[in-house]
Enzyme design. Sequence first.
Site, PDB file in Angstrom:
ATOM      1  N   HIS A   7      -5.843 -47.096 -29.000  1.00  0.00           N
ATOM      2  CA  HIS A   7      -4.386 -47.072 -29.038  1.00  0.00           C
ATOM      3  C   HIS A   7      -3.953 -45.610 -29.066  1.00  0.00           C
ATOM      4  O   HIS A   7      -4.590 -44.788 -29.716  1.00  0.00           O
ATOM      5  CB  HIS A   7      -3.940 -47.828 -30.296  1.00  0.00           C
ATOM      6  CG  HIS A   7      -2.467 -47.918 -30.502  1.00  0.00           C
ATOM      7  ND1 HIS A   7      -1.710 -46.832 -30.877  1.00  0.00           N
ATOM      8  CD2 HIS A   7      -1.613 -48.966 -30.420  1.00  0.00           C
ATOM      9  CE1 HIS A   7      -0.444 -47.228 -31.000  1.00  0.00           C
ATOM     10  NE2 HIS A   7      -0.366 -48.506 -30.731  1.00  0.00           N
ATOM     11  N   ARG A  12       7.906 -45.948 -29.879  1.00  0.00           N
ATOM     12  CA  ARG A  12       8.239 -45.707 -28.473  1.00  0.00           C
ATOM     13  C   ARG A  12       9.176 -46.796 -27.954  1.00  0.00           C
ATOM     14  O   ARG A  12      10.104 -46.516 -27.205  1.00  0.00           O
ATOM     15  CB  ARG A  12       6.963 -45.618 -27.639  1.00  0.00           C
ATOM     16  CG  ARG A  12       6.296 -44.234 -27.758  1.00  0.00           C
ATOM     17  CD  ARG A  12       4.906 -44.211 -27.136  1.00  0.00           C
ATOM     18  NE  ARG A  12       3.953 -44.953 -27.953  1.00  0.00           N
ATOM     19  CZ  ARG A  12       3.053 -45.801 -27.475  1.00  0.00           C
ATOM     20  NH1 ARG A  12       2.986 -46.026 -26.186  1.00  0.00           N
ATOM     21  NH2 ARG A  12       2.220 -46.413 -28.288  1.00  0.00           N
TER      22      ARG A  12
END
Lengths: 641, 261
Positions: free
Chosen positions: A255, A275
């Site tokens: 990730h 995000r």
Amino acid sequence: MTDIDEAAQVARLPYDVVVIGAGGSGLRAAIEARMAGKRTAIISKSLFGKAHTVMAEGGCAAAMGNVNPHDNWMVHFRDTMRGGKFLNNWRMAELHAKEAPERVWELEAWGAVFDRTGDGKISQRNFGGHTYPRLAHVGDRTGLEMIRTLQQKVVALQQEDAVRLGDPEAMIKVFAETTITRLLKDGGKIAGAFGYVRETGGFVVFEAPAVVLATGGIGKVFKVTSNSWEYTGDGHALALLAGATLLNMEFVQFHPTHMVWPPSVRGLLVTESVRGDGGVLRNSEGRRYMFDYVPDVFRAQYAETEEEADRWYTDPDNNRRPPELLPRDEVARANNAEVKAGRGSPHGGVYLDIASRLPAAEILRRLPSMYHQFKELADVDITKEPMEVGPAQHYVMGGVEVDADTGASVVPGLFAAGEVSGGMHGSNRLGGNSLSDLLVFGRRAGLGAAEYVDSLAGGRPAVTDEAIAAAAGEALAPLRRMSGENPYTVHGEVQEVMSGLVGIIRREDEIKTALAELERLRERAASVRAEGGLAYNPGWHLALDLRNIMLIAECVALAALERTESRGGHTREDFPEMSPEWRRINLICSLDGGRVRLRRQEMPPMREDLLALFDRAELKKYMTDEELPPAAEPADGEGTH
Amino acid sequence: MGTKVRMRVWRGDGGAGGLVDYEVEVNEGEVVLDVLHRLQATQAGDLAVRWNCKAGKCGSCSMEINGRPRLACMTRMSLFDPADAITITPMRTFPVIRDLVTDVSFNYEKARQIPSFTPDPSVGLGEFRMQQVDVERSQEFRKCIECFLCQNVCHVIRDHPENMPAYAGPRFLMRIAELEMHPADTADRRAIAQDEFGLGLCNITKCCTEVCPEGIHITDNALIPMKERVMSRKYDPVVWLGGKIARRPRRDTPKVPGGRA
Ligand SMILES: Cc1cc2nc3c(=O)[nH]c(=O)nc-3n(C[C@H](O)[C@H](O)[C@H](O)COP(=O)(O)OP(=O)(O)OC[C@H]3O[C@@H](n4cnc5c(N)ncnc54)[C@H](O)[C@@H]3O)c2cc1C
Ligand code: SF4
Ligand code: SF4
Ligand code: FES
């Protein structure tokens, strides 16, 4: 206690279905098995309610269409296949996309309190790779909500049994802090499971014709990981040792955003919601570099300018998505490349900036745990300064090869669901698709196990004293050795090898070196010594976990060497392209005389109606010519977005 | 790189045990759990510590650090003066299993006695409609990570095991409040909150709120409002029934039987 006599003393507990794992998938499987009338045991290495699922932050993907009514299972299916680079078990991706909404609504009926939309429905948020806002969530603690709800549903069932049968544990019982070290068989079939109780070190045998593996991932094979100590690949290894097969173990998700500083929190996850809610990635020169890393296959779906990307947050129907929301493998590689090119942050990460994008109050409301985490552990105020982040191991796409509809492995009586199973996510998992996977396939595995038990009628497999004695002897070996290495040292070295040589970017010579190193470490791992006694002894537990860690490390390395292409969570520097020929190939690990064997297995072709959900032009990027449908218009009027 | 610090860690099992002194290395940014792990890896391989997420999310690593109930994974070493020894002991209210690990089964038993979420059975899947403002209170309580630090610190049961059968503790009184404030719940747990779970024993000292690592306002938002609801039921049942009769059954929901298995 290798004695058969003593083995006869070990407590034997009879059940219909034994679920190993009390995370989202295990609890959902157990609930289904109990609702099907089966006596069910839930076994967990940690306390009830603490499994790894508790850490999930961002949300649970389900095409409910609450925020954007254009969403439906077909769009979700397409996103999942794209995220996995078309290597997914398409039947699983189909079932997942179709059934996820109902599974989420079911949680709500069991008491989950999700964040709401203005019209009172379950709210949904944006996440990487998902076309529409799709993740049901509760702030940034969705996993906690899910595990607590499932835990409370188990309790509710126990309450029913208390009233109905006079004993809350008559039909479903949790064995917390109990670790399974061997599956037991009778002939070719599952007969039960052997383990130890953490508190006392005493052994237990569960006698059951059906076992559901729901043990989660393999993070502790690597050095920098967001996973907890429980993730030693136990279920993967137990399956191998019982004769089942593992699928595509080379696909490991790194990730892109984890804390990099201070060292003690290196690997702690920084949720993708940062995000999804507007956070952007910048390098040391202040450049929003993700625009430079949009691969061809995704070019049509992602914005090309900062202006367009920024408009998308408020007007997603008329603008394309910001490239920060590309699937995780793309973002992780980009972050890695920026650091390698010398444009990283002081502690070897990149900058993730939400402070300049949202008002402080909004950040506090949407991302409270992130605020808390940086403030408490790094003295960083994310409403004022950017975060320093970098990639870490996060998830494994590879896992037990299962039948999509029932979760059945190739061993009769052995089922698997959740992170320990393979296929659903192909070469790369989209964020939010794990929590929904746990619910959809946890339920299916519980049902599959219950139906299998029914199919046996009276003839149940039996556990022998010999099998118990052998399992007990194996478990006691590290305590009985008079000399041997410290298990912590050996574990640390395995992690160095895997992170250093079979990590995010891989090369043939490095993987070969890793395999040679693992060969040497295997012998050392087999002769570690644990000091102390049986009761709550972590050194002993790690010594036992090492067997699993070694097996899984070898599977990952062998498969990574074999697959000479780059796809999703497997990046080969020496074979940077994605190959249509390789797309049809699953790599299967099995055990043969104690050694891992790897073979190639062709993937069944995608069903026509599913194939028709994609443009031919898009399929062409992934598939060989012979696999493509005849050139004609796609059947689905909606087209692709 | 690191500096050395003195740690006094409680070791033992059952009734017997005592503080053992260690000298361990500490590095910048570390938390107490890091140092305990270093102890395990280098000096005390069998030191029992319960932990899981190392991120303050699972509530496993509860213990008392210099006498204060805390999560070891969220307690930074920089909080302490390096010249002083740090004392680490298990949670006092629960029986010790070994070293820093305690038997918290009391909590799971209480959880099983509280009547579960009881929605109106006629509401179909996906048909719940609730406004964000109406779920926010329950959501606050659902932030609970079940670390049981509040249970450990509450003076009603700390050093008073005799009160345990009649008292659910702040965590589970708050669970009752959470369900009572859930907009789609139809049960009525007010009578049992008082009679079976000992809400009246709480004298709102707020010690639970002070130690809650999730910053939940247990006393102000759960316990006091619950006490008010119990009072309103006692003195004015008719008014209450008038307001709720459409949704809630007329009867008090009983405690779930068969507590200990
Ligand atoms: C920090 C973090 C954040 C995440 N955020 C998201 C997100 O926002 N959305 C999303 O979809 N996914 C997310 N994920 C991924 C997702 O949380 C996991 O993949 C998922 O929770 C795994 O669930 P599970 O049921 O398979 O296993 P787990 O929840 O890990 O449970 C495994 C269980 O198996 C037990 N077990 C293991 N081995 C044994 C053994 N030998 N004997 C007995 N019991 C055993 C363990 O004790 C545990 O109870 C996140 C992951 C991490 C690490
Ligand atoms: S406020 Fe009540 S529950 Fe909390 S510590 Fe004080 S007496 Fe216990
Ligand atoms: S209310 Fe707070 S202190 Fe109490 S168990 Fe929950 S998280 Fe821990
Ligand atoms: S280890 Fe999970 S809260 Fe500390």
